[in-house]
Design an enzyme around this catalytic site. Sequence first.
Site, PDB file in Angstrom:
ATOM      1  N   LYS A 191       2.349   2.139   4.758  1.00 45.00           N
ATOM      2  CA  LYS A 191       1.674   3.431   4.859  1.00 45.00           C
ATOM      3  C   LYS A 191       2.555   4.435   5.592  1.00 45.00           C
ATOM      4  O   LYS A 191       3.439   4.068   6.358  1.00 45.00           O
ATOM      5  CB  LYS A 191       0.351   3.280   5.627  1.00 45.00           C
ATOM      6  CG  LYS A 191      -0.647   2.365   4.955  1.00 45.00           C
ATOM      7  CD  LYS A 191      -1.215   3.013   3.739  1.00 45.00           C
ATOM      8  CE  LYS A 191      -2.270   2.121   3.116  1.00 45.00           C
ATOM      9  NZ  LYS A 191      -2.668   2.576   1.820  1.00 45.00           N
ATOM     10  N   CYS A 192       2.266   5.709   5.381  1.00 47.00           N
ATOM     11  CA  CYS A 192       2.963   6.814   6.018  1.00 47.00           C
ATOM     12  C   CYS A 192       2.957   6.617   7.539  1.00 47.00           C
ATOM     13  O   CYS A 192       1.937   6.237   8.093  1.00 47.00           O
ATOM     14  CB  CYS A 192       2.248   8.110   5.650  1.00 47.00           C
ATOM     15  SG  CYS A 192       3.023   9.595   6.281  1.00 47.00           S
ATOM     16  N   PRO A 193       4.085   6.778   8.183  1.00 52.37           N
ATOM     17  CA  PRO A 193       5.347   7.371   7.755  1.00 52.37           C
ATOM     18  C   PRO A 193       6.419   6.356   7.374  1.00 52.37           C
ATOM     19  O   PRO A 193       7.572   6.736   7.175  1.00 52.37           O
ATOM     20  CB  PRO A 193       5.788   8.152   9.005  1.00 52.37           C
ATOM     21  CG  PRO A 193       5.390   7.250  10.128  1.00 52.37           C
ATOM     22  CD  PRO A 193       4.061   6.653   9.658  1.00 52.37           C
TER      23      PRO A 193
END
Length: 89
Positions: free
Chosen positions: A12-14
Amino acid sequence: MTTIRLDLTGLKCPLPVLKTRKALMPLRSGDLLEIHCTDPLSVIDIPNLVRETGDKVEITEHTAQRIVFLIEKTDRLIGKANQSSATQG
């Protein structure tokens, strides 16, 4: 010319953009980086990163299950060139 495949599925981001930045660093002009992601924000984050680095990006697949980017390393340094010209003014 070398092609490196980076599997970032499930991250998942980042993390996808951070790992992409790290993977681009040692590449030479003309090398390709193929990235496989599942994070929907990567369609925004990775092209923005590539715009900063001056490399070329293409989304080769975008489905509900995954996103595949193909990045070509270039010898352009857009982000650094813009920073140095801004500091010289």
